[in-house]
Enzyme design. Sequence first.
Site, PDB file in Angstrom:
ATOM      1  N   CYS A 129       0.667  -1.290   0.064  1.00 47.61           N
ATOM      2  CA  CYS A 129       0.063  -0.146   0.130  1.00 47.61           C
ATOM      3  C   CYS A 129       0.749   1.156  -0.045  1.00 47.61           C
ATOM      4  O   CYS A 129       2.127   1.185   0.527  1.00 47.61           O
ATOM      5  CB  CYS A 129      -1.025  -0.169   1.309  1.00 47.61           C
ATOM      6  SG  CYS A 129      -2.095   1.326   1.348  1.00 47.61           S
TER       7      CYS A 129
ATOM      8  N   CYS B 278       0.215   3.732   1.685  1.00 49.43           N
ATOM      9  CA  CYS B 278       0.581   4.494   2.679  1.00 49.43           C
ATOM     10  C   CYS B 278       1.729   4.096   3.669  1.00 49.43           C
ATOM     11  O   CYS B 278       2.404   4.660   4.622  1.00 49.43           O
ATOM     12  CB  CYS B 278      -0.728   4.167   3.516  1.00 49.43           C
ATOM     13  SG  CYS B 278      -0.899   2.525   4.562  1.00 49.43           S
TER      14      CYS B 278
ATOM     15  N   HIS C 241      -2.263  -3.238   7.154  1.00 51.23           N
ATOM     16  CA  HIS C 241      -2.557  -4.346   6.216  1.00 51.23           C
ATOM     17  C   HIS C 241      -1.955  -5.620   6.356  1.00 51.23           C
ATOM     18  O   HIS C 241      -0.833  -5.694   6.340  1.00 51.23           O
ATOM     19  CB  HIS C 241      -1.992  -3.624   4.637  1.00 51.23           C
ATOM     20  CG  HIS C 241      -2.449  -2.321   4.255  1.00 51.23           C
ATOM     21  ND1 HIS C 241      -3.872  -2.155   3.831  1.00 51.23           N
ATOM     22  CD2 HIS C 241      -1.966  -1.356   4.430  1.00 51.23           C
ATOM     23  CE1 HIS C 241      -3.948  -0.847   3.610  1.00 51.23           C
ATOM     24  NE2 HIS C 241      -2.936  -0.290   3.891  1.00 51.23           N
TER      25      HIS C 241
ATOM     26  N   CYS D 152      -6.568   4.942   4.912  1.00 50.73           N
ATOM     27  CA  CYS D 152      -5.262   5.054   5.428  1.00 50.73           C
ATOM     28  C   CYS D 152      -4.316   5.946   4.455  1.00 50.73           C
ATOM     29  O   CYS D 152      -3.103   6.159   4.678  1.00 50.73           O
ATOM     30  CB  CYS D 152      -4.189   3.602   5.354  1.00 50.73           C
ATOM     31  SG  CYS D 152      -4.661   2.903   3.357  1.00 50.73           S
TER      32      CYS D 152
ATOM     33  N   HIS E 251      -9.302 -15.761  -4.095  1.00 52.15           N
ATOM     34  CA  HIS E 251     -10.561 -15.214  -4.123  1.00 52.15           C
ATOM     35  C   HIS E 251     -11.148 -14.336  -5.726  1.00 52.15           C
ATOM     36  O   HIS E 251     -11.821 -13.723  -5.929  1.00 52.15           O
ATOM     37  CB  HIS E 251     -10.646 -14.157  -2.997  1.00 52.15           C
ATOM     38  CG  HIS E 251     -10.712 -14.546  -1.798  1.00 52.15           C
ATOM     39  ND1 HIS E 251     -11.529 -15.132  -1.310  1.00 52.15           N
ATOM     40  CD2 HIS E 251      -9.782 -14.139  -0.521  1.00 52.15           C
ATOM     41  CE1 HIS E 251     -11.421 -15.451   0.029  1.00 52.15           C
ATOM     42  NE2 HIS E 251     -10.451 -15.174   0.517  1.00 52.15           N
TER      43      HIS E 251
END
Length: 414
Positions: free
Chosen positions: A76, A78, A84, A161, A206
């Site tokens: 990420c 951030c 995370h 974030c 997923h």
Amino acid sequence: LLLYSQRLTSMISEVFSNLNDSVGLSSCCNCQIKSSFAKVYMTGNNITWICFICFLLCFLCAEGVVYDSLMLKHQCMCGNYANHPEHAGRIQSIWSRLQETGLLNKCERIRGRKASLEEIQLVHSEHHSLLYGTSPLNRQKLDPRKLLGNVSQKLFSLLPCGGLGVDSDTVWNELHSAGAARMAVGCVIELAARNGFAVVRPPGHHAEESTAMGFCFFNSIAITAKYLRDKLNIGKILIVDLDVHHGNGTQQAFYADPSILYVSLHRYDEGNFFPGSGAPNEVGSGPGEGYNINIAWTGGLDPPMGDVEYLTAFRTVIMPAANEFDPEIVLVSAGFDAVEGHDPPLGGYKVTAKCFGHLTKQLLKLADGRVVLALEGGHDLTAICDASEACINALLGNEVKHKSQQVERMSKVW
Ligand SMILES: [Zn+2]
Ligand SMILES: [Zn+2]
């Protein structure tokens, strides 16, 4: 055979080119015999020596492991790991564990590569593969008609974030995420040419045809299964999904397909646990009916599922069905978030890491021992390192040490 002989040729020439580096006699890290035919074998900063004979034997028989530091770059914007749970430290610590325990030296290091967009499209739509498989740099080389323009911006949102993502789990780094996601897929495809364990991220199970979710962009295991079937003509493939979450993407990819048996063990709680799919009555459709098996645990954490439940599911449902299906290869979505140490929202179960080694040993009884594992979820670092170690020990045929009492009792009954 061609693949093997090409690799053999390149390895032998590599050994001979390194012979000049062999100063005096060094002990082989495998057979301990002092040999002048020793090769410098670098794993990280460690330098070990392996003799020519062990090297060849190792090449012919060893399990593969695949990893590439490119996958560390997916993070990420951030920059804060605490926000995370699916972060680079996961695969970094597994890789360090394999080095520290010496397991890496007993395996063949397979070179990873980025999957091509064509390979990704074996499972995903063209739009999805372009959206998540290209960075600003290589996007410029695309056919202008395929350029995504504003569409790509709209699919990502600004997270609390400060980073960018499809959702707060599935973060996006415009420079590095595409490369890392393609590398994860390519690593699993390369590994599937032989047995072994893929230390990869971001995870994949997923990811649906056109949807990125739950930390996943491309479904590495599903793409590899299609690759093996369509390009290498492997007729029957068993996919076992050990992650505590249901692999909705993998189920979707093969729901009507009788050549790929998908079996998932997951926390279900009547659809109240992420991603909500994976009911026991989702059994496949059309010709694929009966080729989708969901062991959908329910009842929350009272009590949490553990070794006994997992071993019983293997003994009573999975192994009998797998034996009847008689696969030519077994692919494992090796998520370790069912291992003890994961908080209730991301797991909550109490399966031991050693139990995963035992389950791997069971799967090795199938398909003449052709078993390929790829890391999926799991974020407790000790748990995922312990479980990876147990699985690789099982692949190498090492006794899985210090079994939990439950596993010990169950395996005796078995
Ligand atoms: Zn962030
Ligand atoms: Zn998971």
